[in-house]
Design a protein around this motif. Sequence first.
Motif, PDB file in Angstrom:
ATOM      1  N   LEU A 322      -1.949  -1.367  -6.957  1.00  0.00           N
ATOM      2  CA  LEU A 322      -1.208  -2.551  -6.527  1.00  0.00           C
ATOM      3  C   LEU A 322      -0.825  -3.449  -7.813  1.00  0.00           C
ATOM      4  O   LEU A 322      -1.742  -3.438  -8.596  1.00  0.00           O
ATOM      5  CB  LEU A 322      -2.081  -3.626  -5.583  1.00  0.00           C
ATOM      6  CG  LEU A 322      -1.475  -4.611  -4.999  1.00  0.00           C
ATOM      7  CD1 LEU A 322      -0.478  -4.392  -3.906  1.00  0.00           C
ATOM      8  CD2 LEU A 322      -2.527  -5.559  -4.317  1.00  0.00           C
ATOM      9  N   ALA A 342      -8.334  -3.601  -2.200  1.00  0.00           N
ATOM     10  CA  ALA A 342      -7.535  -2.783  -3.231  1.00  0.00           C
ATOM     11  C   ALA A 342      -8.519  -2.305  -4.311  1.00  0.00           C
ATOM     12  O   ALA A 342      -8.816  -1.109  -4.693  1.00  0.00           O
ATOM     13  CB  ALA A 342      -6.274  -3.302  -3.877  1.00  0.00           C
ATOM     14  N   LEU A 352      -3.048   0.891   1.152  1.00  0.00           N
ATOM     15  CA  LEU A 352      -3.224  -0.372   1.486  1.00  0.00           C
ATOM     16  C   LEU A 352      -2.343  -0.702   2.670  1.00  0.00           C
ATOM     17  O   LEU A 352      -2.855  -1.420   3.503  1.00  0.00           O
ATOM     18  CB  LEU A 352      -3.056  -1.418   0.274  1.00  0.00           C
ATOM     19  CG  LEU A 352      -3.936  -1.879  -0.625  1.00  0.00           C
ATOM     20  CD1 LEU A 352      -3.478  -2.575  -1.645  1.00  0.00           C
ATOM     21  CD2 LEU A 352      -5.218  -2.540   0.088  1.00  0.00           C
TER      22      LEU A 352
END
Lengths: 439, 439
Positions: A322, A342, A352
């Motif tokens: 991310l 995450a 995710l």
Amino acid sequence: MARPLHLTAFMRPVSLHTGAWRYPGAYPDANFNFGHIKSFIQKLEAAKFDAFFMADHLAVLNMPVEALKRSHTVTSFEPFTLLSALAAVTEKIGLAATASTTFDEPYHVARRFASLDHISNGRAAWNIVTTSNPDSARNFGLDEHVEHGERYKRAREFYDVVTGLWDSFADDAFIRDQQSGIFFDPEKMHVLDHKGEELSVRGPLNIARPVQGWPVIVQAGQSEPGRQLAAETAELVFCSPRDLSAAKALYGDIKGRMVAASRNPDHLKILPAAFIVVGDTIEEAKAKRAKLDSLVHYDSAIASLSIALGYDASGFDPDGPLPDIPETNASKSGRAQVLKLAEQEKLTVRQLAQRYGGYSGLAFVGTPQTIADEMQTWLSEEASDGFTVVFPYLPQGLDDVTQRLIPELQRRSIFRTDYEGSTLRDHLGLPRPANRFFA
Amino acid sequence: MARPLHLTAFMRPVSLHTGAWRYPGAYPDANFNFGHIKSFIQKLEAAKFDAFFMADHLAVLNMPVEALKRSHTVTSFEPFTLLSALAAVTEKIGLAATASTTFDEPYHVARRFASLDHISNGRAAWNIVTTSNPDSARNFGLDEHVEHGERYKRAREFYDVVTGLWDSFADDAFIRDQQSGIFFDPEKMHVLDHKGEELSVRGPLNIARPVQGWPVIVQAGQSEPGRQLAAETAELVFCSPRDLSAAKALYGDIKGRMVAASRNPDHLKILPAAFIVVGDTIEEAKAKRAKLDSLVHYDSAIASLSIALGYDASGFDPDGPLPDIPETNASKSGRAQVLKLAEQEKLTVRQLAQRYGGYSGLAFVGTPQTIADEMQTWLSEEASDGFTVVFPYLPQGLDDVTQRLIPELQRRSIFRTDYEGSTLRDHLGLPRPANRFFA
């Protein structure tokens, strides 16, 4: 027995996880196959579950077609029809159906639940919902959805009318004396004659008082008026706290409101939804979950992640971590949850997204021992009175719970090895309500 | 087989005769005992009846307390709940439930009947009623009852909406391809978006198209708008003609209206209600009926006779013959019927009153042979396509029909010895409706 655990099964849809129907060995039509659902409830009854719980939507949810065409819930049985049929093929397990106070009539609702309670010999529960989904309004003649406060005002009065109708006859009203020809004693029939702000209903109900007096009252609201309505009226609460501390806060709040409303806090059981994946090892359980998440299509998954982040994630590299995201006005706590997840599980953007597109609520993923440990902690910390079990996929995910987790809970003496009574009130340790019109 | 006879069983109440629950050997709680009703439907299925038919009232009928306290129908199961439960314990017999177009919502009705049709594997029928009883209105927020023409206008539109909702999905919409993850084809879903004078309903329905395409459409109306609605929409008509000639007139009228509406008259079966009492001899059958009538309390019976005469009969000598009565403005045909009956059967005032207070409609009272003769006459004279059987008392009166009359009808080859198909449409010889939105 130590403080007992109560377990209900969330069964509409049979799995809330959007990838469930694609899992190897899963029945792709399980949500809409009477034979399969009959086998599930019979397994849950053999495992001594308190109840079988049917949520409901009064519409096909108006979602983007990419997500809709992958939805295994677009065709489902109407809960009441299904539970009535299941009542005829079970003997002990409770049957909780959802009925809306916004889009139904109290006379119909009172009558159907009374009928289900009689047919099932005292196993019915009414999950009171006010139906927040605006797509439903358009199926019932309204362009705009009914406003939240208005819905709760009607719900409260609706509850008074339904329970009043259930009390139309004293428990001993029906004499049925063939000799004298007297079928019932009219002195033991009450005409409600309700005229309120929202509803006008004469009564009496055309069915004897339910076996349980009243079917068990269930609620799912977590909003301010929802908590207050639950504290005043509910006997079972279905809720979705994210973690132990949120659950403890909710539990304490609702039980405190009960005391303030002069109710005994033991007369309401709070059962948070828990997604349960059982493995031989923790790693195996996690791998099962990862496999299941991988079956959520990325196109629909990424929309769910974007909502959770409050930021359009469709441009991110699906297979990278991310990235940093600029601050927005979106909910900081929601985004913090995503970042924490995450970090903890070292998930890629794809993973995710698939978690959020699959099932992102409270989950117990581990061995029978670790899951039983967690459940015991929740009980002892007064975070819940048990759980509403969400199955990851079926039949295997359900079999893992009934065949592996339940025996471990029974070994620890926190879950029943047999039903002690015959009604749902018996299973939940709830009193039978007095008739407000007859001693 | 000669032109086949169709038989449905009128089962709410299990007997329409008000003395039935007092008959020697009768279960006084039969109308409200799931175990008994389950045994009745299983016997009717073993006898190859087309369907089990549930009438309905949305109220405790507001009658004088002297009659009310003797009424065995004051507590009954809600028909839909009961039929759903019975669907789980039967395999072939049709299941006809009543639902009101005046006091319910088309989305609910469409959804429940679709669910029942799926759960029963194609055995559901919807008896469309507009609910003429004003006591019902007061249970649904209205002080005044909805006017007759207005009710039928809404009923016609309600029918269009319900059948349109049943057609929300093509029969082959659901692919459920686990590999690709496509659950259904959105091109095969239709959004109804109905906006009419009475109703506004968006759709689509959140359940697959019923097994039968549409559940079988039943109607009971005999009024002018009722006959027209039946001719345009019904597939099964329940009616109550007094005798053969009235039945022939009604039969010819409805089938003629069908032709005018470009429908095939074979696609609607007309089944008058017939009260059946079977004996070894005609005299024994008549004695059974007289015994049953004698169980109707005089106080409630005399009111029924007064209504039929249009004259207060409470001052008459109960044990004398019917005296001469001054002319009034009351229905001359109704009074003529009473006088004819008194003359033919030589009944006292008490016996006449008990007949009107018990069951005064069309009756076949005799041996299996004489009743089968009468039924054959009705078929050959085109007065009906069969009958809606009203049992005098249960279980014996039902057993007399299934064990004695049915074999005689089978011997004459006018009634099936086994079900040939699996759906109610199969039993009735009705086509499966095309989907109006998908070829």
